[in-house]
Motif scaffolding. Structure first.
Motif, PDB file in Angstrom:
ATOM      1  N   LEU A   6       0.847  -1.207   0.000  1.00 13.73           N
ATOM      2  CA  LEU A   6       0.000   0.000   0.000  1.00 13.73           C
ATOM      3  C   LEU A   6       0.877   1.250   0.000  1.00 13.73           C
ATOM      4  CD1 LEU A   6      -2.816  -1.011   2.530  1.00 13.73           C
ATOM      5  CD2 LEU A   6      -2.939  -0.951   0.020  1.00 13.73           C
ATOM      6  N   GLY A   7       1.890   1.242  -0.876  1.00 10.30           N
ATOM      7  CA  GLY A   7       2.672   2.464  -1.074  1.00 10.30           C
ATOM      8  C   GLY A   7       1.850   3.438  -1.911  1.00 10.30           C
ATOM      9  N   LEU A   8       2.511   4.424  -2.487  1.00 13.65           N
ATOM     10  CA  LEU A   8       1.792   5.457  -3.253  1.00 13.65           C
ATOM     11  C   LEU A   8       0.965   4.832  -4.377  1.00 13.65           C
ATOM     12  CD1 LEU A   8       4.626   8.139  -3.496  1.00 13.65           C
ATOM     13  CD2 LEU A   8       2.517   8.264  -2.144  1.00 13.65           C
ATOM     14  N   MET A   9       1.551   3.863  -5.080  1.00 12.15           N
ATOM     15  CA  MET A   9       0.830   3.241  -6.194  1.00 12.15           C
ATOM     16  C   MET A   9      -0.133   2.170  -5.701  1.00 12.15           C
ATOM     17  SD  MET A   9       0.086   3.131  -9.321  1.00 12.15           S
ATOM     18  CE  MET A   9       1.244   4.161 -10.211  1.00 12.15           C
ATOM     19  N   ASN A  28      -0.041  -4.707   3.929  1.00 15.44           N
ATOM     20  CA  ASN A  28       1.171  -3.896   3.769  1.00 15.44           C
ATOM     21  C   ASN A  28       2.172  -4.313   4.847  1.00 15.44           C
ATOM     22  OD1 ASN A  28       2.359  -1.550   2.267  1.00 15.44           O
ATOM     23  ND2 ASN A  28       2.632  -0.804   4.359  1.00 15.44           N
ATOM     24  N   ARG A  29       3.466  -4.288   4.471  1.00 18.55           N
ATOM     25  CA  ARG A  29       4.499  -4.738   5.418  1.00 18.55           C
ATOM     26  C   ARG A  29       4.421  -3.979   6.733  1.00 18.55           C
ATOM     27  NH1 ARG A  29      10.650  -3.557   3.853  1.00 18.55           N
ATOM     28  NH2 ARG A  29       9.708  -1.487   3.750  1.00 18.55           N
ATOM     29  N   SER A  30       4.432  -2.651   6.666  1.00 21.23           N
ATOM     30  CA  SER A  30       4.326  -1.882   7.914  1.00 21.23           C
ATOM     31  C   SER A  30       2.854  -1.564   8.152  1.00 21.23           C
ATOM     32  CB  SER A  30       5.157  -0.602   7.821  1.00 21.23           C
ATOM     33  OG  SER A  30       4.732   0.168   6.723  1.00 21.23           O
ATOM     34  N   LYS A  33      -0.802   1.934   7.171  1.00 22.97           N
ATOM     35  CA  LYS A  33      -1.235   2.447   5.870  1.00 22.97           C
ATOM     36  C   LYS A  33      -2.609   1.886   5.514  1.00 22.97           C
ATOM     37  CE  LYS A  33       3.235   3.461   3.804  1.00 22.97           C
ATOM     38  NZ  LYS A  33       4.329   3.019   2.951  1.00 22.97           N
ATOM     39  N   ILE A  62       5.082  -3.449  -4.999  1.00 22.18           N
ATOM     40  CA  ILE A  62       5.988  -2.961  -3.959  1.00 22.18           C
ATOM     41  C   ILE A  62       7.249  -2.404  -4.624  1.00 22.18           C
ATOM     42  CG2 ILE A  62       4.994  -4.479  -2.207  1.00 22.18           C
ATOM     43  CD1 ILE A  62       7.449  -6.231  -2.427  1.00 22.18           C
ATOM     44  N   THR A  63       8.234  -2.053  -3.855  1.00 20.33           N
ATOM     45  CA  THR A  63       9.349  -1.256  -4.350  1.00 20.33           C
ATOM     46  C   THR A  63      10.051  -1.867  -5.557  1.00 20.33           C
ATOM     47  OG1 THR A  63       9.691  -0.439  -2.119  1.00 20.33           O
ATOM     48  CG2 THR A  63      11.524  -0.168  -3.660  1.00 20.33           C
ATOM     49  N   SER A  89       7.583  -2.459 -10.794  1.00 19.93           N
ATOM     50  CA  SER A  89       8.454  -2.225 -11.951  1.00 19.93           C
ATOM     51  C   SER A  89       9.656  -3.160 -11.885  1.00 19.93           C
ATOM     52  CB  SER A  89       8.952  -0.778 -11.963  1.00 19.93           C
ATOM     53  OG  SER A  89       7.870   0.113 -11.976  1.00 19.93           O
ATOM     54  N   VAL A 114       2.998  -0.274 -15.135  1.00 20.13           N
ATOM     55  CA  VAL A 114       2.068   0.855 -15.013  1.00 20.13           C
ATOM     56  C   VAL A 114       2.730   2.090 -15.618  1.00 20.13           C
ATOM     57  CG1 VAL A 114       0.741   2.289 -13.413  1.00 20.13           C
ATOM     58  CG2 VAL A 114       1.176  -0.123 -12.861  1.00 20.13           C
ATOM     59  N   ALA A 116       1.807   5.153 -15.714  1.00 18.66           N
ATOM     60  CA  ALA A 116       0.967   6.256 -15.222  1.00 18.66           C
ATOM     61  C   ALA A 116       1.390   6.594 -13.804  1.00 18.66           C
ATOM     62  CB  ALA A 116      -0.506   5.848 -15.227  1.00 18.66           C
ATOM     63  N   PRO A 118       0.160   7.767  -9.886  1.00 21.80           N
ATOM     64  CA  PRO A 118      -1.001   7.354  -9.083  1.00 21.80           C
ATOM     65  C   PRO A 118      -2.266   8.156  -9.382  1.00 21.80           C
ATOM     66  CG  PRO A 118       0.966   7.364  -7.715  1.00 21.80           C
ATOM     67  CD  PRO A 118       1.370   7.928  -9.050  1.00 21.80           C
TER      68      PRO A 118
HETATM   69  P1  NAP Z   1       6.375   3.466  -2.382  1.00 17.17           P
HETATM   70  O1  NAP Z   1       5.343   4.502  -2.142  1.00 17.17           O
HETATM   71  O2  NAP Z   1       7.768   3.742  -1.952  1.00 17.17           O
HETATM   72  O3  NAP Z   1       5.870   2.126  -1.661  1.00 17.17           O
HETATM   73  C1  NAP Z   1       6.692   1.014  -1.620  1.00 17.17           C
HETATM   74  C2  NAP Z   1       5.884  -0.145  -1.090  1.00 17.17           C
HETATM   75  O4  NAP Z   1       6.700  -1.317  -1.116  1.00 17.17           O
HETATM   76  C3  NAP Z   1       5.410   0.035   0.363  1.00 17.17           C
HETATM   77  O5  NAP Z   1       4.128  -0.538   0.497  1.00 17.17           O
HETATM   78  C4  NAP Z   1       6.461  -0.779   1.108  1.00 17.17           C
HETATM   79  O6  NAP Z   1       6.019  -1.233   2.366  1.00 17.17           O
HETATM   80  C5  NAP Z   1       6.635  -1.937   0.172  1.00 17.17           C
HETATM   81  N1  NAP Z   1       7.856  -2.711   0.396  1.00 17.17           N
HETATM   82  C6  NAP Z   1       9.132  -2.308   0.188  1.00 17.17           C
HETATM   83  N2  NAP Z   1       9.979  -3.306   0.490  1.00 17.17           N
HETATM   84  C7  NAP Z   1       9.221  -4.349   0.900  1.00 17.17           C
HETATM   85  C8  NAP Z   1       9.517  -5.670   1.350  1.00 17.17           C
HETATM   86  N3  NAP Z   1      10.798  -6.096   1.449  1.00 17.17           N
HETATM   87  N4  NAP Z   1       8.490  -6.472   1.669  1.00 17.17           N
HETATM   88  C9  NAP Z   1       7.199  -6.061   1.576  1.00 17.17           C
HETATM   89  N5  NAP Z   1       6.853  -4.810   1.163  1.00 17.17           N
HETATM   90  C10 NAP Z   1       7.858  -3.970   0.831  1.00 17.17           C
HETATM   91  O7  NAP Z   1       6.471   3.076  -3.924  1.00 17.17           O
HETATM   92  P2  NAP Z   1       5.325   3.192  -5.043  1.00 17.17           P
HETATM   93  O8  NAP Z   1       5.393   4.552  -5.651  1.00 17.17           O
HETATM   94  O9  NAP Z   1       4.053   2.681  -4.497  1.00 17.17           O
HETATM   95  O10 NAP Z   1       5.912   2.181  -6.134  1.00 17.17           O
HETATM   96  C11 NAP Z   1       5.617   0.797  -6.062  1.00 17.17           C
HETATM   97  C12 NAP Z   1       5.921   0.194  -7.436  1.00 17.17           C
HETATM   98  O11 NAP Z   1       5.083   0.842  -8.413  1.00 17.17           O
HETATM   99  C13 NAP Z   1       7.370   0.431  -7.875  1.00 17.17           C
HETATM  100  O12 NAP Z   1       7.865  -0.714  -8.532  1.00 17.17           O
HETATM  101  C14 NAP Z   1       7.249   1.596  -8.847  1.00 17.17           C
HETATM  102  O13 NAP Z   1       8.296   1.616  -9.811  1.00 17.17           O
HETATM  103  C15 NAP Z   1       5.896   1.301  -9.487  1.00 17.17           C
HETATM  104  N6  NAP Z   1       5.310   2.490 -10.086  1.00 17.17           N
HETATM  105  C16 NAP Z   1       5.145   3.618  -9.339  1.00 17.17           C
HETATM  106  C17 NAP Z   1       4.652   4.774  -9.940  1.00 17.17           C
HETATM  107  C18 NAP Z   1       4.489   6.050  -9.159  1.00 17.17           C
HETATM  108  O14 NAP Z   1       4.292   7.110  -9.791  1.00 17.17           O
HETATM  109  N7  NAP Z   1       4.528   6.026  -7.823  1.00 17.17           N
HETATM  110  C19 NAP Z   1       4.316   4.752 -11.314  1.00 17.17           C
HETATM  111  C20 NAP Z   1       4.459   3.574 -12.036  1.00 17.17           C
HETATM  112  C21 NAP Z   1       4.972   2.452 -11.421  1.00 17.17           C
HETATM  113  P3  NAP Z   1       6.213  -0.311   3.674  1.00 17.17           P
HETATM  114  O15 NAP Z   1       5.026   0.629   3.667  1.00 17.17           O
HETATM  115  O16 NAP Z   1       6.199  -1.269   4.778  1.00 17.17           O
HETATM  116  O17 NAP Z   1       7.513   0.422   3.526  1.00 17.17           O
END
Ligand code: NAP
Length: 284
Positions: A6-9, A28-30, A33, A62-63, A89, A114, A116, A118
């Motif tokens: 449940l990060g930004l995306m 979500n890991r932490s 959220k 996730i990341t 990604s 994706v 796009a 969020p």
């Molecule tokens: P983000 O906001 O930094 O969130 C990262 C997420 O990954 C959090 O839920 C985090 O959990 C989780 N995570 C990280 N390490 C982990 C682990 N070892 N085990 C379990 N969960 C873990 O990143 P985001 O923007 O959502 O991006 C997520 C993916 O979407 C990435 O691959 C990114 O490239 C892709 N994406 C993002 C966008 C964008 O604009 N944001 C656009 C296209 C694609 P915690 O909350 O516990 O830290």
């Protein structure tokens, strides 16, 4: 439907599916959220395994894929017989590795990209590419349509990832050019806000060139009937000089000029800009 991450995306993906009326389980890991998602009817699972057990469709976002593999691989038994859609990604080789692992455990795997931000999720403008298990994609197409415009590229799970990084690479190049231009014009007391519309016009003009240059690349013929590389090269020198004079970094302009210098040295000075594709191909 289950959403892991449940990060930004991931948050917006879950939010969109919940708003569209899909029963949604999240993990979500932490902790902490997604409290508002729970308030609106999503179910929070206590563990990733419990989240997977709740749905036939599991989406992970996730990341990166190293974290993704560490997360899902110990849960192969829970995932068996379900569909795993990976919207994290990554690279084509990672997609192939995860797909191979999934096949061994009778998990239907679809790799996604994706294209796009969020705030675009849930609109037709959100392009989301998929490749991998066609039957699984078709089975869940009505859910995936709620997230954006889905395009299935083929059964090879590695098809989505290179397009993803290609688009990101183009965006980073544009953003770096914007930042360089903003630094240059700031030194002439022009604000970035005033500069932005000018650059948007330049980007629109450049966008108009792409289809024609793409045809030239595919045909392998580069008539320099709009502007030659030699003409561009002269202006590139001016960009370096202006940057130097204003105390702005010349890293990016020098990199741009170096490519054109090499092309001219190879005899491409009278060709169109697209002829510089030769500088980006792998050496034979
Ligand atoms: P983000 O906001 O930094 O969130 C990262 C997420 O990954 C959090 O839920 C985090 O959990 C989780 N995570 C990280 N390490 C982990 C682990 N070892 N085990 C379990 N969960 C873990 O990143 P985001 O923007 O959502 O991006 C997520 C993916 O979407 C990435 O691959 C990114 O490239 C892709 N994406 C993002 C966008 C964008 O604009 N944001 C656009 C296209 C694609 P915690 O909350 O516990 O830290």
């Amino acid at each position: 439907m289950t959403l892991l991450g449940l990060g930004l995306m991931g948050y917006v993906l879950a939010d969109t599916l919940l708003a569209a009326g899909h029963p949604t389980t999240v993990w979500n890991r932490s902790t902490g959220k997604g409290a508002d998602l729970i308030g609106r009817g999503a179910r929070r699972a206590a563990s990733a395994g419990e989240a997977i057990a709740a749905s036939s469709l599991v989406i992970v976002c996730i990341t990166d894929n190293n974290a993704g593999r560490e997360l899902v691989q110990p849960l192969a038994a829970e995932l068996r017989g379900r569909t795993l859609i990976n919207l994290t990604s990554g690279s084509s080789s990672e997609a192939g590795d995860i797909s191979g692992w999934a096949a061994q455990h009778e998990i239907a795997y679809v790799d996604g990209a994706v294209l796009a931000a969020p705030d675009g999720i849930g609109t037709d403008e959100a392009a989301i590419l998929y490749s991998g298990d066609r039957d699984a994609f078709d089975q869940h197409n009505s859910v995936l349509r709620k997230l954006g415009t889905p395009t299935f590229l083929g059964n090879d799970p590695g098809l989505a990832a290179p397009r993803d990084v290609a688009v990101l690479g183009m965006m980073w190049n544009i953003l770096n050019a914007f930042l360089h231009a903003a630094a240059l014009l700031q030194s002439a007391s022009v604000s970035a806000t005033a500069l932005a519309p000018v650059l948007e016009g330049g980007i629109a003009t450049t966008t108009g060139w792409l289809a024609g240059y793409a045809e030239q690349i595919d045909a392998g013929a580069f008539p320099g009937d709009d502007a030659t590389i030699a003409t561009h090269l002269a202006a590139m020198t001016q960009l370096i000089d202006e940057s130097n004079a204003r105390g702005v970094s010349t890293d990016l302009p020098r990199q741009i000029k170096a490519v054109a210098d090499r092309a001219v040295a190879e005899g491409l000075g009278r060709s169109s800009y697209a002829a510089m594709i030769s500088q980006f191909r792998s050496p034979e």
